[in-house]
Design a protein around this motif. Structure first.
Motif, PDB file in Angstrom:
ATOM      1  N   THR A 161      37.465  28.973  34.393  1.00 35.20           N
ATOM      2  CA  THR A 161      36.639  29.889  33.616  1.00 35.20           C
ATOM      3  C   THR A 161      36.355  31.162  34.411  1.00 35.20           C
ATOM      4  N   MET A 162      35.947  32.202  33.693  1.00 37.12           N
ATOM      5  CA  MET A 162      35.581  33.450  34.369  1.00 37.12           C
ATOM      6  C   MET A 162      34.360  33.228  35.263  1.00 37.12           C
ATOM      7  N   GLU A 163      33.448  32.376  34.829  1.00 41.63           N
ATOM      8  CA  GLU A 163      32.250  32.104  35.632  1.00 41.63           C
ATOM      9  C   GLU A 163      32.646  31.450  36.963  1.00 41.63           C
ATOM     10  N   ALA A 164      33.609  30.525  36.920  1.00 43.46           N
ATOM     11  CA  ALA A 164      34.076  29.878  38.153  1.00 43.46           C
ATOM     12  C   ALA A 164      34.774  30.895  39.060  1.00 43.46           C
ATOM     13  N   LEU A 165      35.560  31.786  38.466  1.00 44.69           N
ATOM     14  CA  LEU A 165      36.239  32.809  39.263  1.00 44.69           C
ATOM     15  C   LEU A 165      35.243  33.791  39.860  1.00 44.69           C
ATOM     16  N   LYS A 166      34.232  34.157  39.082  1.00 42.10           N
ATOM     17  CA  LYS A 166      33.181  35.053  39.579  1.00 42.10           C
ATOM     18  C   LYS A 166      32.475  34.403  40.772  1.00 42.10           C
ATOM     19  N   PHE A 167      32.145  33.124  40.645  1.00 39.60           N
ATOM     20  CA  PHE A 167      31.501  32.408  41.748  1.00 39.60           C
ATOM     21  C   PHE A 167      32.402  32.414  42.980  1.00 39.60           C
ATOM     22  N   THR A 168      33.684  32.208  42.779  1.00 33.67           N
ATOM     23  CA  THR A 168      34.633  32.191  43.895  1.00 33.67           C
ATOM     24  C   THR A 168      34.647  33.537  44.616  1.00 33.67           C
ATOM     25  N   ASP A 216      38.326  38.302  29.477  1.00 35.97           N
ATOM     26  CA  ASP A 216      39.170  37.520  30.372  1.00 35.97           C
ATOM     27  C   ASP A 216      39.620  38.305  31.607  1.00 35.97           C
ATOM     28  N   GLU A 217      38.943  39.428  31.860  1.00 34.90           N
ATOM     29  CA  GLU A 217      39.216  40.221  33.058  1.00 34.90           C
ATOM     30  C   GLU A 217      37.904  40.710  33.638  1.00 34.90           C
ATOM     31  N   MET A 218      37.875  40.873  34.949  1.00 35.51           N
ATOM     32  CA  MET A 218      36.676  41.419  35.581  1.00 35.51           C
ATOM     33  C   MET A 218      37.052  42.149  36.861  1.00 35.51           C
ATOM     34  N   THR A 219      36.192  43.095  37.190  1.00 33.99           N
ATOM     35  CA  THR A 219      36.315  43.821  38.449  1.00 33.99           C
ATOM     36  C   THR A 219      34.980  43.704  39.152  1.00 33.99           C
ATOM     37  N   VAL A 220      35.021  43.306  40.406  1.00 35.96           N
ATOM     38  CA  VAL A 220      33.811  43.179  41.218  1.00 35.96           C
ATOM     39  C   VAL A 220      33.886  44.232  42.315  1.00 35.96           C
ATOM     40  N   SER A 221      32.891  45.092  42.364  1.00 33.05           N
ATOM     41  CA  SER A 221      32.798  46.080  43.437  1.00 33.05           C
ATOM     42  C   SER A 221      32.079  45.439  44.609  1.00 33.05           C
ATOM     43  N   VAL A 222      32.616  45.659  45.788  1.00 34.71           N
ATOM     44  CA  VAL A 222      32.030  45.094  47.003  1.00 34.71           C
ATOM     45  C   VAL A 222      31.637  46.253  47.907  1.00 34.71           C
ATOM     46  N   TYR A 223      30.372  46.244  48.337  1.00 34.85           N
ATOM     47  CA  TYR A 223      29.843  47.315  49.179  1.00 34.85           C
ATOM     48  C   TYR A 223      29.436  46.743  50.530  1.00 34.85           C
ATOM     49  N   LYS A 224      29.849  47.423  51.593  1.00 30.53           N
ATOM     50  CA  LYS A 224      29.395  47.019  52.917  1.00 30.53           C
ATOM     51  C   LYS A 224      27.912  47.345  53.053  1.00 30.53           C
TER      52      LYS A 224
END
Length: 132
Positions: free
Chosen positions: A42-49, A73-81
């Protein structure tokens, strides 16, 4: 998970990079998964990962924020230092953490104000009709 970890390790080792994006596509990731097992991914499982990998590689000092998407069914997660997360992203994240009681109280306040404005408008219209 391994690809995300590899990408984040590369991001960690680049001192000039303050932000990166992790893109996830459910159809692309489940293409080789047997059909009877696809519903378990699921997207929720992928988000958690992704969030777990960000915490692991960033020593829990990085901020991960999912960006709005028009596809479910797609997502982008921005990661900030650390120290590079824009204030509006932090505000959005904190707004999402409000307890239901606070959200309900805020909604009630907005609805009350709009009812009062409506009532004043009706009263004013009624006065104009009476004066005419």
């Amino acid at each position: 998970r391994n690809k995300v970890l590899s990408d984040l390790e590369g991001f960690k080792s680049d001192p000039s990079a303050a932000t990166t994006k992790v893109s996830i596509s459910l159809p692309a990731l489940t293409r080789d998964v047997p059909a009877d097992e696809r519903d378990r991914v699921t997207m929720e499982a992928l988000k958690f990962t992704v969030y777990d990998a960000v915490d692991e590689v960033g020593d829990e000092r990085w901020v991960a924020a999912r960006e709005p998407s028009e596809f479910i069914d797609e997502m982008t997660v921005s990661v900030y230092k650390e120290g590079h997360c824009p204030p509006e992203v932090l505000e959005d994240m904190n707004r999402g953490d409000l307890p239901d009681e606070v959200k309900g109280a805020a909604k009630f306040a907005v609805e009350s104000q709009s009812r009062a404005v409506e009532r004043r408008g009706r009263e004013e219209a009624l006065r104009k009709v009476k004066d005419a």
